[in-house]
Design a protein around this motif. Structure first.
Motif, PDB file in Angstrom:
ATOM      1  N   THR A   1       4.449 -62.750 -10.897  1.00  0.00           N
ATOM      2  CA  THR A   1       4.392 -62.621  -9.427  1.00  0.00           C
ATOM      3  C   THR A   1       5.589 -63.334  -8.798  1.00  0.00           C
ATOM      4  N   VAL A   2       5.852 -64.544  -9.281  1.00  0.00           N
ATOM      5  CA  VAL A   2       6.970 -65.337  -8.768  1.00  0.00           C
ATOM      6  C   VAL A   2       8.304 -64.620  -9.051  1.00  0.00           C
ATOM      7  N   SER A   3       8.431 -64.053 -10.242  1.00  0.00           N
ATOM      8  CA  SER A   3       9.678 -63.362 -10.619  1.00  0.00           C
ATOM      9  C   SER A   3       9.919 -62.158  -9.728  1.00  0.00           C
ATOM     10  N   LEU A   4       8.852 -61.391  -9.485  1.00  0.00           N
ATOM     11  CA  LEU A   4       8.992 -60.181  -8.665  1.00  0.00           C
ATOM     12  C   LEU A   4       9.419 -60.522  -7.236  1.00  0.00           C
ATOM     13  N   LEU A   5       8.927 -61.648  -6.737  1.00  0.00           N
ATOM     14  CA  LEU A   5       9.235 -62.031  -5.356  1.00  0.00           C
ATOM     15  C   LEU A   5      10.562 -62.762  -5.226  1.00  0.00           C
ATOM     16  N   GLY A   6      10.975 -63.416  -6.284  1.00  0.00           N
ATOM     17  CA  GLY A   6      12.126 -64.313  -6.185  1.00  0.00           C
ATOM     18  C   GLY A   6      13.370 -63.795  -6.876  1.00  0.00           C
ATOM     19  N   ILE A   7      13.737 -64.449  -8.001  1.00  0.00           N
ATOM     20  CA  ILE A   7      15.036 -64.161  -8.625  1.00  0.00           C
ATOM     21  C   ILE A   7      14.901 -63.443  -9.965  1.00  0.00           C
ATOM     22  N   GLY A   8      13.745 -62.838 -10.193  1.00  0.00           N
ATOM     23  CA  GLY A   8      13.609 -61.986 -11.373  1.00  0.00           C
ATOM     24  C   GLY A   8      13.148 -62.737 -12.617  1.00  0.00           C
ATOM     25  N   PHE A   9      12.804 -61.951 -13.619  1.00  0.00           N
ATOM     26  CA  PHE A   9      12.197 -62.481 -14.846  1.00  0.00           C
ATOM     27  C   PHE A   9      13.183 -63.301 -15.693  1.00  0.00           C
ATOM     28  N   ASP A  10      14.489 -63.001 -15.570  1.00  0.00           N
ATOM     29  CA  ASP A  10      15.453 -63.686 -16.449  1.00  0.00           C
ATOM     30  C   ASP A  10      15.944 -65.016 -15.890  1.00  0.00           C
ATOM     31  N   ARG A  11      15.687 -65.255 -14.604  1.00  0.00           N
ATOM     32  CA  ARG A  11      16.176 -66.517 -14.007  1.00  0.00           C
ATOM     33  C   ARG A  11      15.035 -67.453 -13.612  1.00  0.00           C
ATOM     34  N   THR A  12      13.796 -66.962 -13.660  1.00  0.00           N
ATOM     35  CA  THR A  12      12.654 -67.813 -13.269  1.00  0.00           C
ATOM     36  C   THR A  12      12.240 -68.685 -14.465  1.00  0.00           C
ATOM     37  N   LYS A  13      12.422 -69.993 -14.302  1.00  0.00           N
ATOM     38  CA  LYS A  13      12.108 -70.921 -15.403  1.00  0.00           C
ATOM     39  C   LYS A  13      10.596 -71.152 -15.470  1.00  0.00           C
ATOM     40  N   VAL A  14      10.091 -71.213 -16.685  1.00  0.00           N
ATOM     41  CA  VAL A  14       8.650 -71.466 -16.857  1.00  0.00           C
ATOM     42  C   VAL A  14       8.448 -72.590 -17.874  1.00  0.00           C
ATOM     43  N   THR A  15       7.611 -73.537 -17.505  1.00  0.00           N
ATOM     44  CA  THR A  15       7.232 -74.595 -18.440  1.00  0.00           C
ATOM     45  C   THR A  15       5.703 -74.608 -18.524  1.00  0.00           C
ATOM     46  N   VAL A  16       5.186 -74.614 -19.750  1.00  0.00           N
ATOM     47  CA  VAL A  16       3.727 -74.710 -19.932  1.00  0.00           C
ATOM     48  C   VAL A  16       3.440 -76.066 -20.580  1.00  0.00           C
ATOM     49  N   VAL A  17       2.593 -76.841 -19.919  1.00  0.00           N
ATOM     50  CA  VAL A  17       2.279 -78.188 -20.399  1.00  0.00           C
ATOM     51  C   VAL A  17       0.796 -78.263 -20.730  1.00  0.00           C
ATOM     52  N   LEU A  18       0.489 -78.867 -21.862  1.00  0.00           N
ATOM     53  CA  LEU A  18      -0.913 -79.110 -22.225  1.00  0.00           C
ATOM     54  C   LEU A  18      -1.234 -80.572 -21.944  1.00  0.00           C
ATOM     55  N   ASP A  19      -2.266 -80.786 -21.148  1.00  0.00           N
ATOM     56  CA  ASP A  19      -2.698 -82.152 -20.851  1.00  0.00           C
ATOM     57  C   ASP A  19      -4.155 -82.271 -21.290  1.00  0.00           C
ATOM     58  N   PRO A  20      -4.445 -83.110 -22.309  1.00  0.00           N
ATOM     59  CA  PRO A  20      -5.821 -83.175 -22.824  1.00  0.00           C
ATOM     60  C   PRO A  20      -6.819 -83.706 -21.803  1.00  0.00           C
ATOM     61  N   ASP A  21      -6.325 -84.404 -20.778  1.00  0.00           N
ATOM     62  CA  ASP A  21      -7.241 -85.023 -19.821  1.00  0.00           C
ATOM     63  C   ASP A  21      -7.384 -84.254 -18.514  1.00  0.00           C
ATOM     64  N   ILE A  22      -6.550 -83.236 -18.324  1.00  0.00           N
ATOM     65  CA  ILE A  22      -6.553 -82.552 -17.025  1.00  0.00           C
ATOM     66  C   ILE A  22      -7.816 -81.686 -16.900  1.00  0.00           C
ATOM     67  N   LYS A  23      -8.387 -81.692 -15.709  1.00  0.00           N
ATOM     68  CA  LYS A  23      -9.600 -80.892 -15.482  1.00  0.00           C
ATOM     69  C   LYS A  23      -9.256 -79.603 -14.726  1.00  0.00           C
ATOM     70  N   SER A  24      -8.008 -79.531 -14.213  1.00  0.00           N
ATOM     71  CA  SER A  24      -7.622 -78.377 -13.394  1.00  0.00           C
ATOM     72  C   SER A  24      -6.615 -77.498 -14.144  1.00  0.00           C
ATOM     73  N   ASN A  25      -6.427 -76.280 -13.636  1.00  0.00           N
ATOM     74  CA  ASN A  25      -5.277 -75.454 -14.014  1.00  0.00           C
ATOM     75  C   ASN A  25      -4.260 -75.715 -12.924  1.00  0.00           C
ATOM     76  N   SER A  26      -3.213 -76.469 -13.250  1.00  0.00           N
ATOM     77  CA  SER A  26      -2.283 -76.810 -12.175  1.00  0.00           C
ATOM     78  C   SER A  26      -1.014 -75.972 -12.274  1.00  0.00           C
ATOM     79  N   HIS A  27      -0.543 -75.522 -11.130  1.00  0.00           N
ATOM     80  CA  HIS A  27       0.703 -74.759 -11.063  1.00  0.00           C
ATOM     81  C   HIS A  27       1.607 -75.412 -10.025  1.00  0.00           C
ATOM     82  N   GLU A  28       2.835 -75.713 -10.446  1.00  0.00           N
ATOM     83  CA  GLU A  28       3.802 -76.282  -9.516  1.00  0.00           C
ATOM     84  C   GLU A  28       4.962 -75.304  -9.376  1.00  0.00           C
ATOM     85  N   LEU A  29       5.216 -74.906  -8.150  1.00  0.00           N
ATOM     86  CA  LEU A  29       6.297 -73.949  -7.869  1.00  0.00           C
ATOM     87  C   LEU A  29       7.408 -74.709  -7.156  1.00  0.00           C
TER      88      LEU A  29
END
Ligand SMILES: NC(=O)C1=CN([C@@H]2O[C@H](COP(=O)(O)OP(=O)(O)OC[C@H]3O[C@@H](n4cnc5c(N)ncnc54)[C@H](O)[C@@H]3O)[C@@H](O)[C@H]2O)C=CC1
Ligand SMILES: O=C([O-])CC(=O)C(=O)O
Length: 268
Positions: A193-221
């Motif tokens: 969704t972010v890629s389509l709205l912004g600068i495309g699939f090849d320039r949108t950076k994505v980081t996936v982090v695993l946190d054993p203690d987190i209770k939420s699905n957090s997304h930071e844009l």
């Protein structure tokens, strides 16, 4: 309005329930690869009818909503667009292939079908949409999830990582949306969704982090561009029946349907 919901799991079942209470929705056709799931949802509705294939009801449907999988969305999009029926897509990663996307949008243009993409599990999409009118320098999505949300992801298993054994916050993936939406097809559709709205699939950076203690699905844009800088962080409550999916994503589908039904476009 008559709607068809393809995929009656976590999002589809709640969307169906909400649609059942909307006066302007007269029929809800329900399809699931597992027919029993669709039947169970239909049993709780007044306007629900289980169907065996989308083609069966396409002529009677004003809107097809995909809440199933990227594979399902990929199969449905060209068919539905060609018939001139509007469609709402949750598995947005299905649109990652440029040629496929161009074909689908061309079919939709010719047949005058609309393709709706809800904001999903994310906030900041409004700002991204406006900011992208001018040049953007950087768009980055950082998604942080707990072990239940990342269980069974083939990419993680292939790397020999046991998500239940991770004891501290760990970066599982860094790359770009083009690859991320395929490696995490049930976790980072928001990156599409972010890629389509912004600068495309090849320039949108994505980081996936695993946190054993987190209770939420957090997304930071994080966005930088001529407009300035934006940093939007959501801490989403996961759906109890599918911890990969954030409750906000379900609400975004319900809210999009409400807007479509009422033809109200506040905040566009
Ligand atoms: N855009 C966004 O922000 C978000 C997108 N999603 C995506 O939305 C989709 C639905 O999410 P959930 O409801 O949480 O998933 P879920 O796994 O709870 O439900 C999916 C349902 O679709 C059915 N299904 C799978 N393939 C099918 C097919 N080919 N035809 C018909 N039915 C099929 C399954 O049997 C299941 O009942 C997933 O692809 C998910 O990754 C989820 C959350 C946020
Ligand atoms: O619901 C979420 O947090 C995000 C998600 O599953 C997706 O983008 O596929």
């Amino acid at each position: 309005m008559r709607i068809t919901i393809v995929g009656c799991g976590s999002i589809g079942s709640k969307l169906a329930k909400a649609a059942d209470e909307m006066n302007d929705v007269k029929r809800i056709y329900l399809l699931d690869i597992n027919k029993k799931v669709a039947e169970k949802v239909a049993a709780g509705l007044n306007k629900g009818i289980v169907i065996d294939s989308v083609e069966e009801e396409l002529y009677h449907s004003d809107l097809v909503i995909e809440s199933a999988s990227q594979a399902a969305a990929k199969e449905l999009l060209p068919k539905v667009a060609a018939r001139g029926v509007d469609m709402m897509i949750m598995s947005v990663g299905a649109l990652v292939d440029d040629d496929f996307r161009a074909l689908v949008f061309e079919k939709a243009k010719v047949s005058e079908a609309r393709i709706y993409i809800p904001t999903g599990a994310l906030c900041g999409v409004d700002g991204l949409r406006s900011a992208s009118v001018e040049e953007l320098d950087e768009v980055e999505l950082i998604s942080m999830k707990g072990p239940k949300s990342l269980l069974g992801v083939p990419y993680i298993e292939e790397k020999g990582i046991d998500v239940d054994k991770i004891r501290e916050r760990t970066v599982i993936y860094t790359g770009y949306a083009r690859e991320a939406v395929k490696l995490f097809p049930r976790n980072v559709n928001v990156a599409a969704t972010v890629s389509l709205l912004g600068i495309g699939f090849d320039r949108t950076k994505v980081t996936v982090v695993l946190d054993p203690d987190i209770k939420s699905n957090s997304h930071e844009l994080r966005i930088k561009g001529i407009f300035g800088e934006m940093n939007c962080h959501t801490y989403n409550v996961p759906e109890p029946d599918n911890p990969r999916t954030s409750h906000l994503a379900t609400l975004s589908a319900i809210s999009a349907l409400k807007r479509i039904v009422r033809n109200e476009w506040f905040g566009v």
